[in-house]
Design a protein around this motif. Structure first.
Motif, short mmCIF file in Angstrom:
data_model
loop_
_atom_site.label_atom_id
_atom_site.label_comp_id
_atom_site.label_asym_id
_atom_site.label_seq_id
_atom_site.Cartn_x
_atom_site.Cartn_y
_atom_site.Cartn_z
N GLU A 47 -30.75 -10.70 42.09
CA GLU A 47 -29.38 -10.99 42.52
C GLU A 47 -28.42 -10.94 41.33
O GLU A 47 -27.32 -10.39 41.42
CB GLU A 47 -29.31 -12.37 43.18
N MET B 75 -24.31 -5.59 50.63
CA MET B 75 -24.52 -6.68 51.57
C MET B 75 -23.26 -6.93 52.38
O MET B 75 -22.19 -6.40 52.08
CB MET B 75 -24.92 -7.96 50.81
N SER B 76 -23.39 -7.73 53.42
CA SER B 76 -22.23 -8.07 54.25
C SER B 76 -21.38 -9.12 53.55
O SER B 76 -21.83 -9.77 52.60
CB SER B 76 -22.69 -8.61 55.61
N THR C 239 -23.05 -12.53 53.75
CA THR C 239 -24.14 -12.71 52.78
C THR C 239 -23.56 -12.96 51.39
O THR C 239 -24.08 -13.79 50.62
CB THR C 239 -25.06 -11.48 52.75
N MET C 240 -22.48 -12.24 51.06
CA MET C 240 -21.85 -12.44 49.76
C MET C 240 -21.28 -13.86 49.66
O MET C 240 -21.39 -14.51 48.61
CB MET C 240 -20.74 -11.42 49.55
N ALA D 215 -18.39 -6.51 48.43
CA ALA D 215 -19.58 -6.69 49.26
C ALA D 215 -20.31 -5.36 49.46
O ALA D 215 -21.54 -5.30 49.40
CB ALA D 215 -19.20 -7.30 50.61
N LYS D 216 -19.54 -4.28 49.65
CA LYS D 216 -20.15 -2.97 49.81
C LYS D 216 -20.85 -2.54 48.54
O LYS D 216 -21.94 -1.96 48.57
CB LYS D 216 -19.08 -1.94 50.20
N ARG E 256 -27.84 -7.39 40.30
CA ARG E 256 -27.03 -6.69 41.28
C ARG E 256 -25.56 -7.08 41.16
O ARG E 256 -24.66 -6.24 41.21
CB ARG E 256 -27.53 -7.01 42.69
#
Length: 208
Positions: A128, A110-111, A114-115, A105-106, A131
Motif C-alpha cells: 500500500e 482503487m475506488s 477504498t481510498m 483513486a484511479k 502504491r
C-alpha cells in the motif's frame, strides 16, 4: 530522548497552528512569498535565522524545538519512538497539492471508497505504501518523513527558486543602472549644448 526534526516542516507546522499565513510571514520577514516557501522546504537553518523567525512569530527557539509534533505517539511514555499516521499523511498531501481525489483513486487502482478507507489507517502495508508513493510521484521516504528533501527534483526546484530571486534582484539593479546612465547621458548632452552656446556668445562678444 531528542530526535532530529525537519526545521522547515516544523516552522510550517507552527505557522499553521498559530494561524499565520505564509504570505503574511513573508511580509514580516521582509522577503518574497517564494523565499518563504524556500525556507519552509529546508531541512536545516542557521541559528541566527531560527532566532529571527522565532522572534517574528513570538516564540523562543526552545519552544520551536519542543513544539508539539504532527506525529502520533506509539506509547504513553515520554520519549518513546513516534510514528506517522499514514492515513492522515495521505490526506495532508492531497490537501497541500490540491489533488483531485477521483483521479488519484484511479492512479491508485482503487475506488474512491477504498481510498477513503486508507485515510483511517494508522499504518499502510508495504504494498500500500509503495502504491501510494507511486501515485503521488514521490519516494516512500518522502511520504514517511514530512518535508524531507530526498529527491533531486525538489532540491533542484529549491535551487531554481533561489537563483530566480537572485536573477530578479540583479535585473532590478541592472535596470536602475541603465536609468542612471541614461540620466547622466542626458545631463552631459545638455552640458555640451550649454558649453557650445556659451562659446558662441563669447565669440560674438569678441567680434563686436
Amino acid at each position: 530522548m531528542s530526535r532530529l526534526i525537519h526545521m522547515g516542516q516544523r516552522l510550517k507546522q507552527i505557522l499553521k497552528q498559530k494561524k499565520i499565513k505564509i504570505v503574511d510571514f513573508a511580509d514580516l520577514a521582509g522577503f518574497t512569498n517564494q523565499i518563504a516557501h524556500y525556507h519552509l522546504r529546508k531541512s536545516d537553518m542557521k541559528r541566527s535565522t531560527l532566532e529571527k523567525f522565532c522572534e517574528l512569530i513570538n516564540i523562543t527557539p526552545e519552544e520551536f524545538y519542543e513544539w508539539n509534533s504532527v506525529t502520533v505517539s506509539s506509547g504513553d511514555k515520554a520519549g518513546e519512538h513516534t510514528i506517522l499516521h499514514h492515513g492522515s499523511r495521505l490526506m495532508e498531501l492531497i490537501g497541500e497539492r490540491g489533488l483531485n481525489k477521483t483521479r488519484l483513486a484511479k492512479r491508485l487502482g482503487m475506488s474512491r471508497r477504498t481510498m477513503y478507507n486508507l485515510f483511517e489507517k494508522e499504518l499502510f502495508g508495504t504494498e500500500e505504501l509503495e502504491r501510494v508513493a507511486r501515485a503521488l510521484e514521490m519516494t516512500t521516504a518522502g511520504f514517511l518523513y514530512p518535508g524531507a528533501l530526498d529527491d533531486a527534483r525538489q532540491a533542484d526546484n529549491d535551487e531554481m527558486l533561489a537563483m530566480r530571486e537572485k536573477y530578479y534582484k540583479l535585473l532590478e539593479e541592472h535596470n536602475q543602472l541603465l536609468k542612471n546612465y541614461s540620466s547622466l547621458k542626458e545631463g552631459l548632452e545638455l552640458a555640451k549644448k550649454d558649453i557650445i552656446q556659451l562659446r558662441k556668445q563669447v565669440r560674438s562678444k569678441k567680434g563686436s
